[in-house]
Design an enzyme around this catalytic site. Sequence first.
Site, PDB file in Angstrom:
ATOM      1  N   ASP A  58      -4.275   1.455   6.586  1.00 24.17           N
ATOM      2  CA  ASP A  58      -3.357   1.004   5.782  1.00 24.17           C
ATOM      3  C   ASP A  58      -2.614   1.966   4.604  1.00 24.17           C
ATOM      4  OD1 ASP A  58      -2.036  -1.829   4.639  1.00 24.17           O
ATOM      5  OD2 ASP A  58      -2.881  -0.746   2.905  1.00 24.17           O
ATOM      6  N   TYR A  63       1.809   5.228  -2.504  1.00 19.06           N
ATOM      7  CA  TYR A  63       0.513   5.919  -2.545  1.00 19.06           C
ATOM      8  C   TYR A  63       0.522   7.345  -2.643  1.00 19.06           C
ATOM      9  CZ  TYR A  63      -1.204   1.294  -0.966  1.00 19.06           C
ATOM     10  OH  TYR A  63      -1.432   0.006  -0.842  1.00 19.06           O
ATOM     11  N   LYS A  92       4.508   0.536   3.818  1.00 22.59           N
ATOM     12  CA  LYS A  92       5.090  -0.480   3.127  1.00 22.59           C
ATOM     13  C   LYS A  92       6.209   0.126   2.493  1.00 22.59           C
ATOM     14  CE  LYS A  92       0.400  -2.260   1.818  1.00 22.59           C
ATOM     15  NZ  LYS A  92      -0.225  -0.953   2.090  1.00 22.59           N
ATOM     16  N   HIS A 125       6.586  -3.983  -0.133  1.00 22.56           N
ATOM     17  CA  HIS A 125       5.411  -4.146  -0.934  1.00 22.56           C
ATOM     18  C   HIS A 125       5.204  -5.052  -1.762  1.00 22.56           C
ATOM     19  CE1 HIS A 125       2.180  -0.577  -2.121  1.00 22.56           C
ATOM     20  NE2 HIS A 125       1.936  -1.704  -2.443  1.00 22.56           N
TER      21      HIS A 125
END
Length: 328
Positions: A58, A63, A92, A125
């Site tokens: 994931d 990130y 996302k 997201h």
Amino acid sequence: MLSSLASVDNIMATRVLRVQLSNGYKIPAIGLGTWKSKPGEVKQAVKDAIDAGYRHFDCAFAYQNEAEVGDAIQEKISDGSVKREDLFITSKCWNTFHSKDKVFECLNKSLSSLKLDYLDLYLIHWPLGYKEGGELFPKDETGKFLYSDVDYLETWKAMEECHKKGLVRSIGLSNFNSVQIKRICSNATIKPVMLQVECHPYLTQCPLLEFCKSLDIKVTAYSPLGSPDRPWAKPDDPQLLEEPKIKEIAKKYNKSSAQVLLRFQVQRGVIVIPKSVTKERIISNIQLFDFELTPEEMETIAGFNRDYRVCHLAWSKDHPHYPFSIPF
């Protein structure tokens, strides 16, 4: 109970459940989360996870570590440890990429970093948009977040185009509430197959799970251990992993508290994506399929619910699409 959910794959010595999505694709019931995994650590974590039997990863543009994840995946493909078609990779679309053209831009950035031709699953997201074209977390001089007025329906239409172009196999949502999900479904040509939300025994999300089940949308739990390493944690916050009853159940099965919490989710049909960069924890987190909690133990764990949300995004409460202003 497991056989009613999906098929079981034998990966090395680990039996990994795969859950079938409404479009026919199957997702491993446990994956490696990469939120908060630091550069310099996440690459080895992904390689260790593949060696341990993980086939689900994931990720997210926000990130800022997808390049390392991609390097690890490519190395393990190159050395013959795994094939691309064995893997299930999620990313996302971030809040600063909600307009139609920006969705494609965000996706292409993720594909480039991950060194992939397609994603298995692409999620919006958050339903709320931030000002586009700059920082990931755009703020004014007073520290207030700057928003965009893009409707997430426009974002979803672009997600559908990404799917039609073959860049993503499945599309879904993250951090949407029931009203927002229903609005998406009412206007969608391609229905979402997945909702990813915070979910753990302090926030069991039972009404939302039932709602998603009625729409044939599967649910992935992020922060399934309560996210004890979240940057804004306070010393007096409740600690799920330290709950005596959880520890008692873990001792009975010769398992860790984390394994019991993850097993709880898998057993109720929820996919889990615990984050770790520690090899021993990565290995233990996937060892969930050699024990089964009793109905009474499931009820005990569910009884910890207090609607306690750790990822509340409270700094954006004034956004018109803020998702946590209603019960679910």
